[in-house]
Design an enzyme around this catalytic site. Sequence first.
Site, mmCIF file in Angstrom:
data_model
loop_
_atom_site.group_PDB
_atom_site.id
_atom_site.type_symbol
_atom_site.label_atom_id
_atom_site.label_comp_id
_atom_site.label_asym_id
_atom_site.label_seq_id
_atom_site.Cartn_x
_atom_site.Cartn_y
_atom_site.Cartn_z
ATOM 1 N N TYR A 182 0.823 -1.194 0.000
ATOM 2 C CA TYR A 182 0.000 0.000 0.000
ATOM 3 C C TYR A 182 0.867 1.259 0.000
ATOM 4 C CZ TYR A 182 -3.509 -3.410 1.568
ATOM 5 O OH TYR A 182 -4.330 -4.505 1.687
ATOM 6 N N HIS B 30 0.353 -12.158 1.284
ATOM 7 C CA HIS B 30 -0.450 -11.225 0.496
ATOM 8 C C HIS B 30 -0.524 -11.646 -0.969
ATOM 9 C CE1 HIS B 30 -1.425 -6.655 -0.148
ATOM 10 N NE2 HIS B 30 -2.477 -7.439 -0.301
#
Length: 312
Positions: free
Chosen positions: A45, A131
């Site tokens: 992010y 992830h």
Amino acid sequence: MTDRLGFGAASIGNLYREVSDDDARAVLEEAWDGGIRSYDTAPHYGLGLSERRLGAFLREKPRDAYRLSTKVGRLIVPNTGRRQGTDEAHGFVVRDDHVRQWDPSLAGVRRSLDASLERLGIDRVDTLFLHDPDVYGLDEGLRLGLPALARLREAGLVDEIGVGVNSVEAAVRAVREGDLDVVMIAGRYTLLEQPAAEELLPLCRKRGVRVLAVAVFNSGLLASDNPATAHYNYGAVPSELVERTERLREVCARFGVSLPTAAIQYPLLHPAVDQVVVGTARTSSLRANLQHMRTVIPGRLWETLREEGLIP
């Protein structure tokens, strides 16, 4: 019900638009003041920006007062190749002076965790997710990443391990092949669609794996007043889903309930789902989400949605 609402920190990593440090802090303060005590971030992010901003905020809070998760699999390394100026190709409005490098090995996972802790400025995270292994290579990701996570948990470096994925099939494989505590599934168990309900959720419940439902608005579709101009899974909305969304909205309106209120609470009806996680960089949206969670929904609404074939 705010104990069942988590804050997803992708937006404060400049997801789709530039967000100032002040605005990022303001939305985090709004979340904290509203009772949210569960926070999720990732190196992905904003190439670490989300972790830095979230860590700067949480360092001011008692460490035992909140739960924190981040993710591994993508290392953030200096960009020695060609640059475009920003990372917008990956959705984040930040300088592309770093890039992501896939590494689900034990060494890569440990290196990723250490780098995240440094960016956060916090000595530990509670939960660590692998992830998007389905994006880079599911077989390799699960073969290497799941045992690596288990090693870190055995060493006492994290309390919980899990996967964060968009694919039900990937999540099912991870639960079957690993010894996981939690699964974060994005967009696959929402008021609009429930493919996770057939196999994943019963499997998680049987094995005692917590489920976190994210992207519960299906990229904003269920939070929009105009589905024809909204997004679905980050793209255009198929016409059949526009119609379905409007049918959902109409039934909710009969009971005086807004569509976003029903959407944010619906996943929590399933006994396998522990929390919903939503993210925003706007304080107005954060306040709205808190209000959606606090609104009492009559049971007859859910019964009517079932009777009309809109939910299982």
